[in-house]
Design a protein around this motif. Sequence first.
Motif, PDB file in Angstrom:
ATOM      1  N   TYR A 153       0.708  -1.237  -0.027  1.00 56.49           N
ATOM      2  CA  TYR A 153       0.019   0.058   0.003  1.00 56.49           C
ATOM      3  C   TYR A 153       0.752   1.279   0.053  1.00 56.49           C
ATOM      4  CZ  TYR A 153      -4.052  -3.125   1.163  1.00 56.49           C
ATOM      5  OH  TYR A 153      -4.897  -3.857   0.998  1.00 56.49           O
ATOM      6  N   LYS A 154       0.703   2.001  -0.744  1.00 57.01           N
ATOM      7  CA  LYS A 154       1.241   3.401  -1.008  1.00 57.01           C
ATOM      8  C   LYS A 154       1.039   4.396   0.107  1.00 57.01           C
ATOM      9  CE  LYS A 154       0.646   2.641  -5.612  1.00 57.01           C
ATOM     10  NZ  LYS A 154       0.146   3.457  -7.041  1.00 57.01           N
ATOM     11  N   VAL A 155       1.296   3.987   1.293  1.00 53.67           N
ATOM     12  CA  VAL A 155       1.119   4.757   2.443  1.00 53.67           C
ATOM     13  C   VAL A 155       2.349   4.312   3.518  1.00 53.67           C
ATOM     14  CG1 VAL A 155      -0.482   3.169   3.604  1.00 53.67           C
ATOM     15  CG2 VAL A 155      -0.499   5.602   4.354  1.00 53.67           C
ATOM     16  N   GLY A 156       2.880   5.479   3.707  1.00 54.88           N
ATOM     17  CA  GLY A 156       3.904   5.100   4.801  1.00 54.88           C
ATOM     18  C   GLY A 156       3.848   6.495   5.789  1.00 54.88           C
ATOM     19  N   SER A 157       4.923   6.630   6.687  1.00 52.75           N
ATOM     20  CA  SER A 157       5.066   7.520   7.934  1.00 52.75           C
ATOM     21  C   SER A 157       4.996   8.760   7.078  1.00 52.75           C
ATOM     22  CB  SER A 157       6.077   7.441   8.741  1.00 52.75           C
ATOM     23  OG  SER A 157       7.167   7.433   8.148  1.00 52.75           O
ATOM     24  N   LYS A 158       5.535   9.040   5.951  1.00 47.29           N
ATOM     25  CA  LYS A 158       5.507  10.283   5.517  1.00 47.29           C
ATOM     26  C   LYS A 158       3.978  10.923   5.069  1.00 47.29           C
ATOM     27  CE  LYS A 158       5.920   9.323   0.450  1.00 47.29           C
ATOM     28  NZ  LYS A 158       6.735   9.293  -0.953  1.00 47.29           N
ATOM     29  N   HIS A 159       2.978  10.007   5.117  1.00 44.61           N
ATOM     30  CA  HIS A 159       1.752  10.437   4.503  1.00 44.61           C
ATOM     31  C   HIS A 159       1.031  10.671   6.055  1.00 44.61           C
ATOM     32  CE1 HIS A 159       2.840   7.905   1.319  1.00 44.61           C
ATOM     33  NE2 HIS A 159       2.224   8.664   0.644  1.00 44.61           N
TER      34      HIS A 159
ATOM     35  N   LEU B  17      16.574  12.475  12.422  1.00 45.01           N
ATOM     36  CA  LEU B  17      15.424  13.148  11.469  1.00 45.01           C
ATOM     37  C   LEU B  17      15.185  14.383  11.363  1.00 45.01           C
ATOM     38  CD1 LEU B  17      13.436   9.620  10.980  1.00 45.01           C
ATOM     39  CD2 LEU B  17      15.122  10.409   9.311  1.00 45.01           C
ATOM     40  N   PRO B  18      14.627  14.808  12.642  1.00 40.58           N
ATOM     41  CA  PRO B  18      14.067  16.328  12.682  1.00 40.58           C
ATOM     42  C   PRO B  18      15.378  17.183  12.460  1.00 40.58           C
ATOM     43  CG  PRO B  18      13.891  15.457  14.669  1.00 40.58           C
ATOM     44  CD  PRO B  18      14.296  14.313  13.748  1.00 40.58           C
ATOM     45  N   LEU B  19      16.371  16.634  12.463  1.00 38.82           N
ATOM     46  CA  LEU B  19      17.852  17.479  12.307  1.00 38.82           C
ATOM     47  C   LEU B  19      17.954  17.838  10.670  1.00 38.82           C
ATOM     48  CD1 LEU B  19      20.205  19.206  13.781  1.00 38.82           C
ATOM     49  CD2 LEU B  19      21.275  17.101  13.288  1.00 38.82           C
ATOM     50  N   ILE B  20      17.691  16.764   9.937  1.00 37.32           N
ATOM     51  CA  ILE B  20      18.072  16.536   8.506  1.00 37.32           C
ATOM     52  C   ILE B  20      16.903  17.207   7.847  1.00 37.32           C
ATOM     53  CG2 ILE B  20      18.413  14.981   6.661  1.00 37.32           C
ATOM     54  CD1 ILE B  20      19.103  12.868   8.763  1.00 37.32           C
ATOM     55  N   TYR B  21      15.813  16.847   8.197  1.00 36.57           N
ATOM     56  CA  TYR B  21      14.314  17.388   7.325  1.00 36.57           C
ATOM     57  C   TYR B  21      13.584  18.391   8.345  1.00 36.57           C
ATOM     58  CZ  TYR B  21      14.990  13.236   4.593  1.00 36.57           C
ATOM     59  OH  TYR B  21      15.479  12.397   3.548  1.00 36.57           O
ATOM     60  N   GLN B  22      13.420  19.530   7.890  1.00 31.59           N
ATOM     61  CA  GLN B  22      12.910  20.695   8.638  1.00 31.59           C
ATOM     62  C   GLN B  22      11.432  20.683   8.204  1.00 31.59           C
ATOM     63  OE1 GLN B  22      15.100  23.028  10.564  1.00 31.59           O
ATOM     64  NE2 GLN B  22      15.859  20.942  10.413  1.00 31.59           N
ATOM     65  N   GLN B  23      11.145  20.261   6.863  1.00 33.55           N
ATOM     66  CA  GLN B  23       9.724  20.618   6.599  1.00 33.55           C
ATOM     67  C   GLN B  23       9.366  19.277   5.829  1.00 33.55           C
ATOM     68  OE1 GLN B  23       8.292  23.287   6.849  1.00 33.55           O
ATOM     69  NE2 GLN B  23       9.938  24.722   6.950  1.00 33.55           N
ATOM     70  N   HIS B  24       9.734  18.275   5.415  1.00 32.46           N
ATOM     71  CA  HIS B  24       9.080  17.185   4.875  1.00 32.46           C
ATOM     72  C   HIS B  24       8.881  16.213   5.835  1.00 32.46           C
ATOM     73  CE1 HIS B  24       9.014  13.285   2.595  1.00 32.46           C
ATOM     74  NE2 HIS B  24       9.077  14.174   1.375  1.00 32.46           N
ATOM     75  N   SER B  25       7.952  15.413   5.700  1.00 34.66           N
ATOM     76  CA  SER B  25       7.382  14.651   6.793  1.00 34.66           C
ATOM     77  C   SER B  25       8.359  13.357   7.037  1.00 34.66           C
ATOM     78  CB  SER B  25       5.905  14.090   6.463  1.00 34.66           C
ATOM     79  OG  SER B  25       5.555  13.725   5.235  1.00 34.66           O
ATOM     80  N   TYR B  26       9.300  13.254   6.241  1.00 32.24           N
ATOM     81  CA  TYR B  26      10.203  12.224   6.772  1.00 32.24           C
ATOM     82  C   TYR B  26      10.901  12.664   8.172  1.00 32.24           C
ATOM     83  CZ  TYR B  26      10.816  10.013   1.991  1.00 32.24           C
ATOM     84  OH  TYR B  26      10.554   9.301   0.789  1.00 32.24           O
ATOM     85  N   LYS B  27      10.744  13.903   8.439  1.00 34.82           N
ATOM     86  CA  LYS B  27      11.384  14.324   9.716  1.00 34.82           C
ATOM     87  C   LYS B  27      10.940  13.466  11.088  1.00 34.82           C
ATOM     88  CE  LYS B  27       8.232  18.143  10.472  1.00 34.82           C
ATOM     89  NZ  LYS B  27       7.978  19.787  10.157  1.00 34.82           N
ATOM     90  N   TRP B  28      10.031  12.746  10.950  1.00 30.20           N
ATOM     91  CA  TRP B  28       9.697  11.766  11.980  1.00 30.20           C
ATOM     92  C   TRP B  28       9.716  10.432  11.785  1.00 30.20           C
ATOM     93  CZ3 TRP B  28       5.723  15.292  10.577  1.00 30.20           C
ATOM     94  CH2 TRP B  28       4.571  14.547   9.590  1.00 30.20           C
ATOM     95  N   PRO B  29      10.377   9.507  12.611  1.00 37.24           N
ATOM     96  CA  PRO B  29      10.522   8.100  12.382  1.00 37.24           C
ATOM     97  C   PRO B  29       9.263   7.157  12.242  1.00 37.24           C
ATOM     98  CG  PRO B  29      10.820   8.453  14.543  1.00 37.24           C
ATOM     99  CD  PRO B  29      10.242   9.826  14.007  1.00 37.24           C
ATOM    100  N   VAL B  30       9.212   6.102  11.401  1.00 37.73           N
ATOM    101  CA  VAL B  30       8.263   5.411  11.109  1.00 37.73           C
ATOM    102  C   VAL B  30       7.292   4.918  12.571  1.00 37.73           C
ATOM    103  CG1 VAL B  30       7.385   2.971  10.495  1.00 37.73           C
ATOM    104  CG2 VAL B  30       9.055   4.504   9.114  1.00 37.73           C
TER     105      VAL B  30
END
Lengths: 424, 414
Positions: free
Chosen positions: B32-38, B144-157
């Motif tokens: 399913y095309k849903v991950g933590s970034k969504h 992750l929140p250091l690397i990504y400031q906006q993108h929702s990759y900024k929190w772990p799964v």
Amino acid sequence: MIDRSIIPEIETIHKLNPFTPNKVLLDNNTPCFFIEGPKEPVVKINLVLNAGAKYGSPYIAKLVNGLLAEGSQKYPGNVLVEELDKYGAYLFSSVNNDFATVTIVTQTQYLSDVLPVFFDAAYSPQIKEDILNAQCKRSHSALVEAYMQNGALSDAEFMPMVFGSNHFYGRVSHPENYQNVKRDDVVRFHSEFYNSNNAFLMVVGDITEDVKNTVVSIANQHMHFGKVAQFPKIIDSSPSDKRIILNNPYTQQASVTMGLESIGKKSDDYISLKIAVILLGGFFGSRLMQNVREKSGYTYGIYASLISFQQTGLLKISSDVKGDKAFEVEQQILDNIIDLQKNKVSTMELQRLKNYISGDLLNSFDGLFALDSAFLSTYMYGLKLDFFTRFADIINDFTADKLMEMMNKYIELDKLSTVIVTQQ
Amino acid sequence: MIKFEEITLNNGLKVVANYDPFTPMATLNILYKVGSKHENPEQTGMAHLFEHLMFSGSANVEDFDAHVENAGGSNNAYTTSDYTNYYITLPAVNIETAFWLESDRMAEPVITQQKLDVQKNVVIEEYKQRTLNPPYGDVMLNFLPLIYQQHSYKWPVIGKNIQQIEAVNLDIANAFHARFYHPSNAVLSVSGNVKPEKVFELAQKWFGDIARPAFVSCVIEKEPLQTASRRSVLERDVPLDAIFMAWPMQGRDSTQFVQSDLLTDLLSFDRSSRFYQLLNKEHAVFAELDAHVSGTIDNGTFVVSGKLNPEFTIDNGISLIEDELSKVKSGIAENEVLKVRNKAVTSNRISRLDHSNKAPALAFAAMLGNTNHVNTSIDDYLKVTADDMQKVATEIIQDHKANVLIYTAKNKLK
């Protein structure tokens, strides 16, 4: 619209078609087994030696095994791994209580290039002092890190409790072991146990006549003679404590580890007991997973397994659990064992177990790594490959009465050793 | 070569089939095309929690695992930042059971309050076991929140914290399913002893009537270009000081990914690699040193991480890493390229042996829009030159784009 209330029919698996290895004897009578696998031009070769931790101390056995890839007499230092890597070959090694294994995975077109390097690594490692010291340092810090977690802390107490601290299966490594290692001890261990007479070879993958001839020829050219290892003497030293509670200031969970010495693979009852232990805690539908995880939510995972050693067996149940639930989980484990000892399982539950195990057996021969494991899991313990057909037969005929019998005969509650690790 | 056939059902479900007559088994994989970034930033960890909830039962299936096991199979699932993947491996003769189970829980999972409460507890224990207990287990929570400031990759799964998992209720769970778990947001693949025509027939039979809902877009914030380096220092209960460095790079589908993936192999994959050679010295600065790429679909990261031996400082460690990366930018020998290419070929051949590897690989490639990439990706790796790797190192590893997380040990090993 499909009617999803109608369940598709299933076929239960009754027959297995296990593989038949082709056995060849090398010039010194070392057996070499060839097992036909998937048709990609890759082979996996295992050199299995009677060089496990029980023959010395666990950390020496591990260090020897870990140093094999760090340079040999003909391929010193980096040259050895460079020679393998340029052909895209992977070299692994591992050691357990009974055996050491040196493994190479290679494309078949490079077999004659990598095999000489492989054998030189296994039989003639350099064991340089500076590399040994670097490995000891890394192993020390890795073990310190491991001991901050419940699993390693528990095992450090559990194994000596079950077998006795002087028993070769009861010995565990501690970080400080790596601080006083002498090169002579490492060299001596290798010299005594890493030889062609103390080993067998196993090749699985795309086995052509060319592959067979290449392996046999190069193995014969790289013989390293020595003695077959004798089983060490068992020193009986059962500890007095059967239940220990430890504190771990670093953990956010508690853990429970319970078990006792059990039967080995050669025992007539092994397969039947194994089936019973699977129901207790060996798959997702097991009593422990269903009760402790799915009903109570106390853990991410809880497992019971029958671990085989060459000279005995171990029943072990373990889980990391919610911080304040350790004693409740301990009781739940006991209650689940007692339930299986006193009450027959239902026909439905038994059939689910039998179907699951039959399917799992079928999957045991499927693929390169499965074939590899399947063979090693029998031959290493002195069993023949009919072990799997026997397993399938026993599973087909297995009854609820037999399950109860096994639970009562081999799990005596007052013989269980228990280690509980709590949060501070 | 992995031979496959593929179709798309009217409701948008993509179906891929790879026939292997040499095995008695089959794996059905559904992605399913849903991950933590969504996820909603106030409901992180939801994709992973929902993965657990998918095993709670559905309209016609009270006990999912019981049916799989009855059919002689086993199953599992995992969640990433980009997608959630479920697979069932079982005797091929029973493949229809897998189709029935997966279609029923896609169509109508049944989540009760009791099951939600239990799975929240299970996931919280998983959180502790994987993230809070182990030394260095919480690195991604802080990195992750250091690397990504906006993108929702900024929190772990696993989620930002336990409290957000605890706060999930039935409405949130059901809304998550309705939004993301439908045929046009999924790829189904089967690898094993089932002919493609049978796979397609079963897919149509069991999934064909599941409706495609109205499309609801998911807005994921773009990560802005990084213009200045970032650094964070945390004291932790760990035995050794550790350094984690990351630089932003392009996503999974880019040439840059392939080139930098091979570059990280050169740096740290296996014993002849540059980093391993640094470890294998009696007075080595590092006890562990690794390089890898994140491989995320959207913009990814090039990561170097290491644990320092007690007698060395953080500055010693960073200086050594920077030195090594600088050497890579200045020169890579042809024999190093040959090594990593040959290793990639061996890995590729091993990955084609097993239906349980092939099924998810096919689904992933189909999700990215080119299923045949399972067969052609190795060619991309074999084209990479020393020059390519030097150039990509220069592009990616720049001081002003560095994200550095330091863990200092509260009670350092002596």
